[in-house]
Design a protein around this motif. Structure first.
Motif, PDB file in Angstrom:
ATOM      1  N   SER A 143      23.766 -17.195 -91.650  1.00 50.31           N
ATOM      2  CA  SER A 143      22.888 -16.959 -90.493  1.00 50.31           C
ATOM      3  C   SER A 143      22.290 -18.254 -89.958  1.00 50.31           C
ATOM      4  O   SER A 143      21.669 -18.262 -88.896  1.00 50.31           O
ATOM      5  CB  SER A 143      21.798 -15.930 -90.827  1.00 50.31           C
ATOM      6  OG  SER A 143      21.040 -16.359 -91.927  1.00 50.31           O
ATOM      7  N   ALA A 144      22.491 -19.357 -90.665  1.00 51.38           N
ATOM      8  CA  ALA A 144      22.008 -20.657 -90.170  1.00 51.38           C
ATOM      9  C   ALA A 144      22.921 -21.216 -89.066  1.00 51.38           C
ATOM     10  O   ALA A 144      22.516 -22.102 -88.320  1.00 51.38           O
ATOM     11  CB  ALA A 144      21.914 -21.649 -91.319  1.00 51.38           C
ATOM     12  N   TYR A 145      24.157 -20.716 -88.950  1.00 48.95           N
ATOM     13  CA  TYR A 145      24.987 -21.131 -87.814  1.00 48.95           C
ATOM     14  C   TYR A 145      24.342 -20.608 -86.528  1.00 48.95           C
ATOM     15  O   TYR A 145      23.917 -19.441 -86.498  1.00 48.95           O
ATOM     16  CB  TYR A 145      26.419 -20.582 -87.958  1.00 48.95           C
ATOM     17  CG  TYR A 145      27.206 -21.291 -89.050  1.00 48.95           C
ATOM     18  CD1 TYR A 145      27.926 -22.445 -88.772  1.00 48.95           C
ATOM     19  CD2 TYR A 145      27.195 -20.814 -90.359  1.00 48.95           C
ATOM     20  CE1 TYR A 145      28.623 -23.106 -89.771  1.00 48.95           C
ATOM     21  CE2 TYR A 145      27.884 -21.466 -91.374  1.00 48.95           C
ATOM     22  CZ  TYR A 145      28.598 -22.617 -91.067  1.00 48.95           C
ATOM     23  OH  TYR A 145      29.274 -23.269 -92.051  1.00 48.95           O
ATOM     24  N   THR A 146      24.282 -21.443 -85.517  1.00 51.12           N
ATOM     25  CA  THR A 146      23.641 -21.050 -84.261  1.00 51.12           C
ATOM     26  C   THR A 146      24.206 -19.722 -83.758  1.00 51.12           C
ATOM     27  O   THR A 146      23.488 -18.845 -83.314  1.00 51.12           O
ATOM     28  CB  THR A 146      23.872 -22.139 -83.188  1.00 51.12           C
ATOM     29  OG1 THR A 146      23.495 -23.393 -83.760  1.00 51.12           O
ATOM     30  CG2 THR A 146      23.072 -21.863 -81.935  1.00 51.12           C
ATOM     31  N   THR A 219      20.492 -17.659 -79.789  1.00 55.15           N
ATOM     32  CA  THR A 219      21.115 -17.779 -81.111  1.00 55.15           C
ATOM     33  C   THR A 219      21.582 -16.402 -81.558  1.00 55.15           C
ATOM     34  O   THR A 219      21.066 -15.382 -81.088  1.00 55.15           O
ATOM     35  CB  THR A 219      20.133 -18.325 -82.177  1.00 55.15           C
ATOM     36  OG1 THR A 219      19.041 -17.400 -82.308  1.00 55.15           O
ATOM     37  CG2 THR A 219      19.610 -19.704 -81.796  1.00 55.15           C
ATOM     38  N   ALA A 220      22.559 -16.399 -82.448  1.00 61.80           N
ATOM     39  CA  ALA A 220      23.087 -15.137 -82.984  1.00 61.80           C
ATOM     40  C   ALA A 220      23.136 -15.214 -84.506  1.00 61.80           C
ATOM     41  O   ALA A 220      24.212 -15.361 -85.083  1.00 61.80           O
ATOM     42  CB  ALA A 220      24.463 -14.843 -82.400  1.00 61.80           C
ATOM     43  N   ILE A 364      19.602  -5.958 -84.496  1.00 56.09           N
ATOM     44  CA  ILE A 364      20.953  -6.525 -84.430  1.00 56.09           C
ATOM     45  C   ILE A 364      21.280  -6.943 -82.998  1.00 56.09           C
ATOM     46  O   ILE A 364      20.756  -6.386 -82.036  1.00 56.09           O
ATOM     47  CB  ILE A 364      22.042  -5.569 -84.981  1.00 56.09           C
ATOM     48  CG1 ILE A 364      22.195  -4.315 -84.132  1.00 56.09           C
ATOM     49  CG2 ILE A 364      21.773  -5.243 -86.437  1.00 56.09           C
ATOM     50  CD1 ILE A 364      23.458  -3.498 -84.472  1.00 56.09           C
ATOM     51  N   HIS A 365      22.123  -7.964 -82.902  1.00 61.78           N
ATOM     52  CA  HIS A 365      22.567  -8.530 -81.620  1.00 61.78           C
ATOM     53  C   HIS A 365      21.418  -9.198 -80.868  1.00 61.78           C
ATOM     54  O   HIS A 365      21.465  -9.307 -79.639  1.00 61.78           O
ATOM     55  CB  HIS A 365      23.250  -7.472 -80.733  1.00 61.78           C
ATOM     56  CG  HIS A 365      24.399  -6.793 -81.410  1.00 61.78           C
ATOM     57  ND1 HIS A 365      25.124  -5.781 -80.831  1.00 61.78           N
ATOM     58  CD2 HIS A 365      24.966  -6.984 -82.633  1.00 61.78           C
ATOM     59  CE1 HIS A 365      26.067  -5.376 -81.660  1.00 61.78           C
ATOM     60  NE2 HIS A 365      25.986  -6.094 -82.767  1.00 61.78           N
ATOM     61  N   THR A 366      20.387  -9.616 -81.610  1.00 62.30           N
ATOM     62  CA  THR A 366      19.297 -10.377 -80.993  1.00 62.30           C
ATOM     63  C   THR A 366      19.006 -11.608 -81.854  1.00 62.30           C
ATOM     64  O   THR A 366      19.492 -11.721 -82.980  1.00 62.30           O
ATOM     65  CB  THR A 366      17.983  -9.556 -80.903  1.00 62.30           C
ATOM     66  OG1 THR A 366      17.380  -9.492 -82.208  1.00 62.30           O
ATOM     67  CG2 THR A 366      18.230  -8.152 -80.376  1.00 62.30           C
ATOM     68  N   VAL A 367      18.176 -12.485 -81.324  1.00 65.74           N
ATOM     69  CA  VAL A 367      17.769 -13.687 -82.074  1.00 65.74           C
ATOM     70  C   VAL A 367      16.935 -13.300 -83.302  1.00 65.74           C
ATOM     71  O   VAL A 367      16.712 -14.129 -84.180  1.00 65.74           O
ATOM     72  CB  VAL A 367      16.954 -14.661 -81.189  1.00 65.74           C
ATOM     73  CG1 VAL A 367      17.803 -15.173 -80.041  1.00 65.74           C
ATOM     74  CG2 VAL A 367      15.677 -13.984 -80.668  1.00 65.74           C
ATOM     75  N   ASN A 368      16.484 -12.066 -83.334  1.00 65.85           N
ATOM     76  CA  ASN A 368      15.643 -11.614 -84.456  1.00 65.85           C
ATOM     77  C   ASN A 368      16.397 -10.929 -85.577  1.00 65.85           C
ATOM     78  O   ASN A 368      15.778 -10.362 -86.484  1.00 65.85           O
ATOM     79  CB  ASN A 368      14.552 -10.674 -83.927  1.00 65.85           C
ATOM     80  CG  ASN A 368      13.563 -11.415 -83.065  1.00 65.85           C
ATOM     81  OD1 ASN A 368      13.119 -12.506 -83.427  1.00 65.85           O
ATOM     82  ND2 ASN A 368      13.248 -10.852 -81.912  1.00 65.85           N
TER      83      ASN A 368
END
Ligand code: BES
Ligand code: ZN
Length: 401
Positions: A143-146, A219-220, A364-368
């Protein structure tokens, strides 16, 4: 089937009329009620409305361009609160075939395995060494990948990281190989780790989940969707190596590319296995495993659509016997993840989900979509690592010394 244009014309028009060189023409199946809002959105972009080719069971077949997929996903999200809600096909034939999914799950040449639980010793050895901290660590790395979006450079790097990580777990075992499955139409590869079976090597057990992510924002992270699934079965790989597990059947762990844009990676892989006559005896999909429902005490939702009923009963027995947490059946209502790709090729697939489907992770599918939303632990995902370990040992058979 309601035909929207004459059938003869349909046969004469196997590709969308406006196919462009660098923007591949594709086919999608989409809820018929979404056709109007999609056409309206296209009009706002100055694009021609897609011409529906046919409608069946409230699903419409539309010709579109690859560059339009993101805009369609946006409409589905904004208007229907769906996280894509359509499936992409590269050829007209595939799209047509998807509208008549097989009623009979297993093709004649597929082995139907015994679902009797007879490998408790191996299952319990694997479960004993599973560790939440390793699952958490994989979720954090992925999850650290942009973004892990299927066309992005970081989406490619994340797949390569997974390949390297799995190779390090399998190092020193001559019966373990890790390879990339490249896809012709986009950059991100799928990743496959194989443990060669000892006595039934031609029978294959598959455990998989998608490695890509998507997001409406900048970000994803996709921590739950689906670093969590990848991390859950990565820990099973580590456990299998730690206890020296050697399956009788061949076991393949697969990180699928490009799920978020219409199950595209798994669709190619399931078709490849089918076309090559591979005897896949069972498929387990892990997609979203680390967000426990705050609304009910159900810890696992067993998805009953686009899955195999007999294998689902087996899965429910595994959960009761080896994990001991509360479960209930649930449905997506559409081909919501990679299990459907296998199902559509006639293989037995199942998917245990983090909750009842309507109670799953709202971020899901958000920056959060971050691990912080799961209390910064992988406690819930650990249950799914146990489920996958039980699935592997009971279907893979074999032993650990
Ligand atoms: N992880 C989701 C599927 C999902 C969401 C399963 C909620 C269960 C509950 C998956 O990554 C996804 O987003 N799927 C798309 C469909 C796919 C064909 C692009 C979706 O649900 O819209
Ligand atoms: Zn998703």
């Amino acid at each position: 089937m309601k035909r929207l244009i004459p059938f003869a014309m349909l046969l004469l028009s196997p590709t969308p009329v406006l196919a462009g060189a660098n923007d591949p023409a594709l086919w999608i199946t989409i809820d018929s009620e979404a056709v109007k809002p999609v056409s309206e959105a296209f009009a706002r972009e100055g694009w021609a409305a897609p011409t529906p080719y046919l409608e069946k069971h409230d699903v419409t077949l539309l010709p579109v361009y690859e560059s339009q997929l993101e805009r369609i996903a946006q409409v589905m999200h904004d208007r229907f609160n769906r996280c894509a809600g359509f499936v992409t096909y590269e050829t007209f034939q595939e799209a047509m075939a998807s509208l008549t999914p097989p009623d009979m799950p297993a093709a004649a040449e597929l082995t139907v395995p015994s679902y009797t639980l007879d490998s408790a010793t191996t299952v319990n050895k694997l479960i004993a060494v599973l560790a939440e901290s390793n699952i958490r660590s994989t979720i954090n790395t992925m999850s650290a990948y942009t973004t892990r979006y299927y066309t992005s450079t970081t989406g490619v790097s994340s797949a390569n990281w997974l390949r390297t990580h799995w190779a390090s777990l399998g190092a020193g075992r001559s019966d373990v190989t890790v390879e990339l499955f490249n896809h012709a139409a986009w950059a991100q590869p799928s990743v496959i780790l194989t443990i060669q079976g000892t006595t039934l090597p031609n029978q294959v057990v598959v455990v998989g989940g998608h490695l890509d992510s998507t997001s409406s924002g900048s970000t994803a992270p996709g921590a739950d969707d689906n670093a969590s699934g990848i991390a859950s079965f990565t820990e099973v790989i580590r456990a299998a190596m730690a206890v020296g597990y050697r399956p009788a059947r061949t076991v393949k762990f697969i990180g699928y590319a490009a799920e978020e844009v219409g199950l595209r990676g798994s669709k190619e892989i399931a078709a490849y296995f089918k076309n090559n006559g591979v005897d896949v005896v069972g498929v387990l999909q892990l997609d979203m495993t680390n967000y426990p429902s705050t609304r009910s005490d159900v810890k696992v939702g067993v998805v009953t659509d686009y899955t195999n009923a007999a294998q689902n009963t087996f899965l429910r027995n595994l959960i009761t016997t080896y994990v001991g947490i509360k479960q209930a059946n649930s449905t997506c209502g559409y081909a919501c993840s990679d299990h459907a790709s296998w199902y559509n090729q006639g293989f037995a697939a199942s998917i245990p989900h983090e909750a009842l489907v309507p109670e799953g992770n709202p971020y899901i599918h958000t920056v959060n979509d971050t691990i912080a939303r799961s209390g910064s632990t992988a406690n819930h995902a650990l249950h799914f690592a146990k489920i996958a370990a039980a699935f592997v040992a009971e279907l893979g058979e074999g032993s650990a010394p």
